[in-house]
Design a protein around this motif. Structure first.
Motif, PDB file in Angstrom:
ATOM      1  N   HIS A   1       0.921  -1.222  -0.064  1.00 51.21           N
ATOM      2  CA  HIS A   1      -0.114   0.096  -0.028  1.00 51.21           C
ATOM      3  C   HIS A   1       0.905   1.265   0.019  1.00 51.21           C
ATOM      4  O   HIS A   1       0.790   2.282  -0.554  1.00 51.21           O
ATOM      5  CB  HIS A   1      -1.071  -0.114   1.212  1.00 51.21           C
ATOM      6  N   GLU A   2       1.813   1.279   0.856  1.00 55.44           N
ATOM      7  CA  GLU A   2       2.754   2.487   0.813  1.00 55.44           C
ATOM      8  C   GLU A   2       3.382   2.706  -0.414  1.00 55.44           C
ATOM      9  O   GLU A   2       3.996   3.675  -0.866  1.00 55.44           O
ATOM     10  CB  GLU A   2       3.568   2.297   1.855  1.00 55.44           C
TER      11      GLU A   2
ATOM     12  N   HIS B   1       1.673   4.557  -2.721  1.00 51.73           N
ATOM     13  CA  HIS B   1       1.747   5.806  -2.572  1.00 51.73           C
ATOM     14  C   HIS B   1       2.836   6.368  -3.084  1.00 51.73           C
ATOM     15  O   HIS B   1       2.938   7.630  -3.656  1.00 51.73           O
ATOM     16  CB  HIS B   1       1.634   6.358  -1.088  1.00 51.73           C
TER      17      HIS B   1
ATOM     18  N   HIS C   1      -5.639   7.089  -2.282  1.00 53.90           N
ATOM     19  CA  HIS C   1      -6.506   5.881  -1.743  1.00 53.90           C
ATOM     20  C   HIS C   1      -7.609   5.767  -2.667  1.00 53.90           C
ATOM     21  O   HIS C   1      -7.948   6.547  -3.491  1.00 53.90           O
ATOM     22  CB  HIS C   1      -7.025   6.308  -0.377  1.00 53.90           C
TER      23      HIS C   1
HETATM   24 ZN    ZN Z   1      -2.542   5.221   2.615  1.00 57.91          ZN
END
Ligand code: ZN
Lengths: 202, 280
Positions: free
Chosen positions: B186-187, B190, B196
């Protein structure tokens, strides 16, 4: 390795082109309606970890030409387009445009055609822009929806089979392999379609 | 005409769009991005119940998730550990250096260093309102944080991922290895420019929920949008707008292939018209 295979593919096409002086002949045109299932089983669809189903209905239309080669071989060229679809949040409009060329070999007295070829699959993502406020580490943050139109171009390797009900009508299944030279990125899609063909040789 | 198109055009309910991190499209200028794990020799990950070596393994698995998308050319390359004698990554404050994006100022004298590529580190910084702030204070429930701390125009040069291992009550200490892999993935999303997702099962959803072992369609679309696979069409199909400044060798296959197709069509059509004329 990649280069060699691609060069072979291109040479095969050129060899076929060279054949035109002899037996190479435009034979039939056809119109296709079918469904493209993109990457079955690859992506997660719920929090339990279930993967995407083996069949998704994404309708497409295509048209093509068929050329005869010596023996029982053909070459087909085809172009098609999936019906544009919009994501549930209307952030993106998606469709796939493709150009495809196949060598086809006729067996069982023409009842069955086996196909091997290649496509350029173009996935077009049209961003509709805008913002949305979503949770972020206990508070909320503005995130930005895509606003550009972006296209991916994949050169794929295709295998297929077509059953001919009669001269005019046929049904085809075709496997489309993406990134076959990069095992980490290799993915598969397939089409199921029916086609109507007519004689262009006279 | 539009009517039947709209009838046919409903995607399965599980398909949503993705969001981006910024109001401009930020992306790495090269499609192969190294991902390093920081080891400053101070056992910074210890409060998370894992080690820096474990983190190297988690990063490897997490990169595999993003690398699986055939329509994206992005390849995250696990690049092992980088060690240093300073403790700027593990104790410093995560903020950007040039105040361009995102607009956050460092309150601490020690900044997490500006990087090239992606650096993943465990943070022991539990200061209020710094790396893991929630309503102005330090939060143990935040699992990790990411900032692009080196930008060149709209190109990302470097991003830093900090795992929240700041004290003995951090939430990440109770997470399974597979959940930490998903958190790292998830990171990394980013770090390469994604925001998101609204979908609860998406890897880019704001929380770590349920089983997350693969991308969802919106994750895959997001990384394909930012890092599309392209062929050198020489203008035949138009050019891709955003990432075309990069100096990478292009793949000529698509062009030759398209020319061959075009050749076939032309030969076919010409022969057809000759036949037609002859028959007349
Ligand atoms: Zn996040």
């Amino acid at each position: 390795m990649k280069l060699i295979v691609l060069v072979c593919l291109i040479l095969l096409h050129l060899a076929a082109l060279a054949e035109q002086t002899a037996d190479y002949e435009l034979n039939r045109g056809y119109f296709t309606f079918g469904s493209l299932t993109q990457f079955p089983g690859e992506y997660q669809i719920d929090t339990a970890g279930t993967k995407s189903s083996s069949f998704d209905f994404h309708p497409y239309f295509a048209g093509g030409l068929e050329y005869t080669l010596p023996e029982d071989w053909f070459i087909t060229v085809e172009g098609g387009l999936t019906v544009p679809e919009t994501t549930a949040d209307e952030a993106l409009t998606l469709y796939t445009l493709f150009l495809r060329s196949d060598f086809a070999y006729r067996v069982l007295g023409g009842r069955l055609k086996l196909l091997i070829g290649s496509s350029i699959m173009m996935m077009i993502m049209k961003g509709n822009g805008g913002t949305t406020t979503l949770g972020n580490a206990g508070s909320s943050t503005t995130f930005y929806r895509p606003e550009l139109t972006q296209t991916t171009y994949n050169n794929t390797f295709d295998l297929g089979a077509e059953y001919r009900f009669n001269q005019e009508w046929g049904a085809r299944a075709q496997l489309i392999a993406y990134s076959i030279f990069d095992s980490e990125k290799t993915q598969y899609s397939y089409t199921l379609s029916i086609n109507y063909s007519w004689d262009l040789s006279q | 005409m539009m009517k039947w198109i709209s009838l046919l055009s409903t995607l399965p309910l599980h398909v949503w769009g993705f969001t981006l991190f910024a109001n401009v499209t930020l992306q790495f200028g090269h499609h192969e991005v190294p991902v390093y794990v920081v080891d400053e020799g101070n056992n910074a990950c210890a409060h998370g119940n894992f080690t820096e070596d474990d983190l190297v393994g988690y990063v490897e698995e997490a990169t595999r998730m993003w690398n699986s998308v055939s329509t994206s050319k992005l390849v995250l390359v696990p690049a092992g550990k980088v060690s240093g004698s300073s403790t700027d990554f593990t104790t410093g404050e995560l903020c950007n250096w040039d105040a361009s994006y995102p607009p956050s100022d460092c309150t601490n004298a020690t900044k997490v260093p500006q990087v090239s590529g992606i650096y993943v580190a465990c943070s022991t910084n539990a200061n209020d309102n710094q790396n893991f702030p929630q309503t102005g204070t330090y939060s143990t429930s935040i699992l990790a944080a990411t900032t692009m701390n080196n930008l060149s125009g709209t190109n990302i040069v470097g991003s830093v991922v900090l795992m929240n291992t700041a004290d003995s009550s951090v939430a990440i200490k109770d997470k399974s290895a597979s959940e930490i892999i998903a958190i790292v993935a998830h990171e990394l999303g980013h770090a390469v420019g994604l925001g998101h997702s609204e979908q609860t099962h998406s890897l880019m959803y704001e929380q770590s929920l349920g089983v997350r072992t693969a991308l969802t369609v919106d994750d895959a679309l997001g990384v394909s949008y930012l890092y599309p696979v392209k062929l050198d069409g020489c203008g035949l199909f138009g050019t891709i707008k955003r990432i075309d400044e990069e100096n990478e060798p292009r793949n000529p296959t698509g062009f030759s292939f398209a020319l061959i197709l075009l050749g076939f069509l032309l030969v076919g059509l010409t022969k057809r018209s000759f036949l037609y004329l002859k028959n007349k």
